[in-house]
Motif scaffolding. Structure first.
Motif, PDB file in Angstrom:
ATOM      1  N   ARG A 106       0.839  -1.198   0.000  1.00  0.00           N
ATOM      2  CA  ARG A 106       0.000   0.000   0.000  1.00  0.00           C
ATOM      3  C   ARG A 106       0.877   1.253   0.000  1.00  0.00           C
ATOM      4  O   ARG A 106       1.858   1.337   0.748  1.00  0.00           O
ATOM      5  N   SER A 135      -0.555  -0.934  -9.597  1.00  0.00           N
ATOM      6  CA  SER A 135      -1.259  -0.027  -8.694  1.00  0.00           C
ATOM      7  C   SER A 135      -2.765  -0.138  -8.916  1.00  0.00           C
ATOM      8  O   SER A 135      -3.557  -0.170  -7.955  1.00  0.00           O
ATOM      9  N   TYR A 138      -3.963  -3.604  -7.622  1.00  0.00           N
ATOM     10  CA  TYR A 138      -4.006  -3.578  -6.159  1.00  0.00           C
ATOM     11  C   TYR A 138      -5.309  -2.932  -5.692  1.00  0.00           C
ATOM     12  O   TYR A 138      -5.998  -3.453  -4.790  1.00  0.00           O
ATOM     13  N   ASP A 142      -8.380  -4.593  -3.498  1.00  0.00           N
ATOM     14  CA  ASP A 142      -8.879  -3.927  -2.296  1.00  0.00           C
ATOM     15  C   ASP A 142     -10.405  -3.793  -2.343  1.00  0.00           C
ATOM     16  O   ASP A 142     -11.105  -4.043  -1.355  1.00  0.00           O
ATOM     17  N   ASN A 169      -6.227   1.258   5.599  1.00  0.00           N
ATOM     18  CA  ASN A 169      -4.768   1.368   5.452  1.00  0.00           C
ATOM     19  C   ASN A 169      -4.046   0.127   5.959  1.00  0.00           C
ATOM     20  O   ASN A 169      -2.926   0.197   6.479  1.00  0.00           O
ATOM     21  N   SER A 172      -1.877  -4.791   3.387  1.00  0.00           N
ATOM     22  CA  SER A 172      -2.168  -5.790   2.360  1.00  0.00           C
ATOM     23  C   SER A 172      -1.064  -5.817   1.316  1.00  0.00           C
ATOM     24  O   SER A 172      -0.455  -4.783   1.004  1.00  0.00           O
TER      25      SER A 172
END
Length: 316
Positions: A106, A135, A138, A142, A169, A172
């Motif tokens: 992250r 990015s 990811y 999420d 936050n 992960s």
């Protein structure tokens, strides 16, 4: 242990979660309680993004070892960047896993307190588009993970948004995994029998044979998802939080038959973690006379993570 082709983990559709959240939560939770695993189709991650991510993953791992090792962070337990072939070992195993991997974590703003234990990402110079693609992927993991956690909360009798704060936050990690071709005489497993450390894991790439879970009867059960589906499993943090109501099931990746060992295997697990300072304390609704609290002493997510990383050889 024995091997058996049946039963199998049933595939569920995340599209059903939008139509009937309670029914999806019931079926998803039942799969977790029975297997510690679930198979999720119709997850909504754009297939074009996934296809591009596979192409970039393969291109990166085809780079020379000297190039990849530029992105290894010594002393950081493989938290970001590149980890070389043969580094990781399953807890209590005698052989190192036959894999190399890259970690994306992250991005946190400057001055954020979690940066003390969550390093900044590394990004390779090539292949082009690596940073932007992973990015974006990811962020998609999420998003889908949040929907699945909401279903877990419903199954446990909690508010649907119960997990929002615990994973805000959170630490992960998206792992790009490469199991290179091996010789016909190679050891029988690409990844030794283990349980995941985190809350839940979302995995792309399990269509390539090899992933197996250890079923209740001692048989190794192959996971065979539909093309493009996610395989989702309970991690040890969720098992601890739920007092084993949701079990973290032992699993492994075995080598293919000798005639297929010249073929590489790629996968992308997303290890969804709690925020670093979240206190893992047994949920009261998961404690009963028949299931007394196994974990009367709470532990923070970071403390638990570092304890486990030492056990698998990533942290000294």
């Amino acid at each position: 242990m024995l091997d058996t082709p049946s039963p199998s983990v049933p595939a569920l559709s995340l599209a059903d979660e939008a139509r009937d959240p309670d029914a999806f939560a019931r079926d998803f939770g039942a799969s977790f309680e029975r297997y510690g695993f679930a198979v999720i189709a119709d997850h909504g991650i754009d297939q074009g993004l996934i296809d591009h991510a596979w192409a970039l993953t393969k291109a990166f791992f085809e780079e020379p070892t000297d190039y990849k090792m530029q992105y290894h962070l010594a002393g950081k337990a493989g938290a970001r960047g590149y980890t070389a072939f043969g580094t990781e070992i399953a807890k209590d195993a005698s052989e190192h896993d036959l894999k190399e991997f890259w970690h994306v974590g992250r991005d946190l703003p400057a001055g954020h307190p979690y940066r003390a234990t969550m390093p900044d990402n590394l990004w390779p110079d090539r292949p082009e588009g690596f940073h932007e693609t992973f990015s974006a992927l990811y962020a998609e993991f999420d998003r889908v993970g949040a929907r699945l956690l909401s279903a877990i909360a419903r199954h446990l009798g909690l508010a649907p948004d119960w997990f929002v704060d615990p994973v805000h936050n959170g630490n992960s990690v998206l792992r790009l995994l490469h199991y290179p071709p091996v010789s016909p005489e190679a050891p029988g497993v690409r990844a030794g029998a283990h349980e995941d450390i985190n809350l839940i894991t979302l995995l792309l790439g399990a269509e390539e044979s090899g992933l197996q879970l250890l079923d209740r009867d001692g048989h190794w059960l192959p996971i065979k998802p539909p093309e493009g589906a996610l395989v989702v499993n309970v991690g040890d943090m969720l098992q601890r939080l739920t007092n084993h109501v949701l079990p973290s099931t032992t699993h492994r990746v075995v080598n293919p038959p000798p005639e297929r060992r010249g073929v590489a295997r790629y996968s992308m697990p997303f290890f969804l973690h709690l925020r670093s300072d979240f206190e893992i304390r047994t949920l009261p609704g998961c404690v009963s006379a028949e299931n007394p609290d196994r974990y009367p002493d709470p532990i923070t997510a970071d403390e638990y993570l570092f304890q486990r990383l030492r056990e698998i050889g990533l942290l000294k």
